[in-house]
Design an enzyme around this catalytic site. Structure first.
Site, PDB file in Angstrom:
ATOM      1  N   ASP A  19      16.529 -21.462 -12.171  1.00 16.72           N
ATOM      2  CA  ASP A  19      17.487 -22.276 -11.408  1.00 16.72           C
ATOM      3  C   ASP A  19      16.768 -23.138 -10.372  1.00 16.72           C
ATOM      4  O   ASP A  19      15.743 -22.726  -9.813  1.00 16.72           O
ATOM      5  CB  ASP A  19      18.488 -21.333 -10.718  1.00 16.72           C
ATOM      6  CG  ASP A  19      19.738 -22.060 -10.280  1.00 16.72           C
ATOM      7  OD1 ASP A  19      19.903 -23.252 -10.626  1.00 16.72           O
ATOM      8  OD2 ASP A  19      20.563 -21.444  -9.579  1.00 16.72           O
ATOM      9  N   HIS A  36      14.130 -31.188 -14.710  1.00 15.52           N
ATOM     10  CA  HIS A  36      14.114 -30.332 -15.910  1.00 15.52           C
ATOM     11  C   HIS A  36      12.763 -30.420 -16.623  1.00 15.52           C
ATOM     12  O   HIS A  36      12.237 -29.432 -17.124  1.00 15.52           O
ATOM     13  CB  HIS A  36      15.253 -30.726 -16.859  1.00 15.52           C
ATOM     14  CG  HIS A  36      16.621 -30.440 -16.306  1.00 15.52           C
ATOM     15  ND1 HIS A  36      16.955 -29.242 -15.727  1.00 15.52           N
ATOM     16  CD2 HIS A  36      17.751 -31.201 -16.230  1.00 15.52           C
ATOM     17  CE1 HIS A  36      18.225 -29.273 -15.326  1.00 15.52           C
ATOM     18  NE2 HIS A  36      18.724 -30.458 -15.616  1.00 15.52           N
ATOM     19  N   SER A  64      23.163 -22.557 -21.064  1.00 17.80           N
ATOM     20  CA  SER A  64      24.301 -21.639 -21.209  1.00 17.80           C
ATOM     21  C   SER A  64      25.461 -22.329 -21.919  1.00 17.80           C
ATOM     22  O   SER A  64      25.501 -23.567 -22.019  1.00 17.80           O
ATOM     23  CB  SER A  64      24.761 -21.161 -19.829  1.00 17.80           C
ATOM     24  OG  SER A  64      25.437 -22.207 -19.168  1.00 17.80           O
ATOM     25  N   ARG A  70      28.126 -30.312 -18.359  1.00 20.28           N
ATOM     26  CA  ARG A  70      27.377 -31.262 -17.517  1.00 20.28           C
ATOM     27  C   ARG A  70      27.501 -32.671 -18.120  1.00 20.28           C
ATOM     28  O   ARG A  70      27.984 -32.834 -19.238  1.00 20.28           O
ATOM     29  CB  ARG A  70      25.912 -30.838 -17.435  1.00 20.28           C
ATOM     30  CG  ARG A  70      25.784 -29.510 -16.719  1.00 20.28           C
ATOM     31  CD  ARG A  70      24.374 -29.225 -16.294  1.00 20.28           C
ATOM     32  NE  ARG A  70      24.345 -27.982 -15.537  1.00 20.28           N
ATOM     33  CZ  ARG A  70      23.360 -27.602 -14.754  1.00 20.28           C
ATOM     34  NH1 ARG A  70      22.302 -28.358 -14.624  1.00 20.28           N
ATOM     35  NH2 ARG A  70      23.413 -26.462 -14.102  1.00 20.28           N
ATOM     36  N   LEU A 130       3.618 -11.365 -27.487  1.00 22.81           N
ATOM     37  CA  LEU A 130       4.801 -11.495 -26.624  1.00 22.81           C
ATOM     38  C   LEU A 130       6.046 -11.830 -27.447  1.00 22.81           C
ATOM     39  O   LEU A 130       6.017 -12.716 -28.300  1.00 22.81           O
ATOM     40  CB  LEU A 130       4.559 -12.634 -25.612  1.00 22.81           C
ATOM     41  CG  LEU A 130       5.750 -13.014 -24.737  1.00 22.81           C
ATOM     42  CD1 LEU A 130       6.041 -11.935 -23.697  1.00 22.81           C
ATOM     43  CD2 LEU A 130       5.511 -14.364 -24.045  1.00 22.81           C
TER      44      LEU A 130
END
Ligand code: FPP
Length: 244
Positions: A19, A36, A64, A70, A130
């Site tokens: 965020d 971003h 999300s 947006r 990972l």
């Protein structure tokens, strides 16, 4: 050596709500899209560092189900970055043994992003390094609804009895099937909300809310978070051994 470098003090599953990209841009008087873009650079570093440290699972909240509301300009910029990320990074991620999984409703993504993420998942499926979860078109409640439907279909087919549905079966129907619960949830920018991220998986997670904005979240900030995690005494509602 920092305490968290001892494997027993390292979280197995780190989840991050990235965020503050918008505020980072606003502070500098530049377009949100640039915030971003800088956020993606931070994300690349944190993925590399997680691999290097031997974190087992890293989950990143990239888009999300609510983010569709947006402006079309911002949604377009984010989707563009997603595509660019997979095109540019897939070779290195694959070389480093990273196994990519998308959390969320992949079918609801625009075709180019859908194809890119499906091909990244297929290409890295057998990698053993990972495990990188990228949440795209993701909502924790929607994930639980999808899991409930999966189980209901199995019951209707006679493959499962309702009384056999337990926490393990439900977990196995989630997007994170087969992965350990979240140990550490980090949300940058000082906001203290979980915003529908990994609701079921974070039942016993430790939460950290560093004030740093996501584009500024570097290795040092990550190390500080891991230090803070290592210093916490996890109780799991009384049982200290759960998840160890
Ligand atoms: C929150 O900042 C961040 C997002 C909604 C998007 C996070 C996405 C990325 C870092 C890049 C895309 C991901 C990939 C995998 C390439 P905000 O815009 O809500 O910030 P604000 O609260 O300061 O306005």
């Amino acid at each position: 050596m920092s305490e968290w470098r001892a494997p027993a003090r390292l979280p197995r599953h780190v989840a991050i709500i990235m965020d503050g990209n918008g505020r980072w841009a606003k502070k500098r008087g530049v377009p949100r899209a640039l915030g971003h873009r800088r956020g993606v650079e931070a994300l690349r570093d944190i993925i590399r560092e997680s691999s290097d440290l031997g974190i087992a699972v890293l989950s990143l909240y990239a888009f999300s189900t609510e983010n569709w509301s947006r402006s079309s300009e911002e949604v377009g910029a984010l989707m563009g970055l997603v595509l660019e990320f997979f095109r540019r990074e897939i070779d290195e991620l694959d070389r480093n043994g990273v196994c990519i999984r998308i959390l969320g409703d992949v079918a609801g993504l625009p075709a180019p992003q859908r194809d890119a993420v499906r091909s990244a998942m297929a290409r890295t499926a057998r990698n053993e390094g990972l495990r990188l979860n990228i949440a795209l078109n993701y909502g924790g409640r929607a994930e639980l609804v999808r899991a409930a439907r999966t189980l209901a279909v199995a019951v209707r087919r006679g493959e499962l009895a309702p009384e056999d549905i337990d926490e393990e079966r439900l977990a196995a129907a989630l997007d994170t099937a087969g992965q350990p619960d979240v140990d550490l949830m980090i949300r940058t920018s000082g906001e203290m909300r979980v915003s529908n991220f990994l609701l079921y998986q974070s039942a016993y997670a430790e939460f950290l809310f560093p004030s740093v904005l996501w584009p500024d979240f570097d290795r040092e900030a990550y190390h500080q978070a891991l230090d803070a995690y290592a210093a916490r005494e996890r109780r799991f509602g009384g049982r200290q051994d759960k998840g160890e």
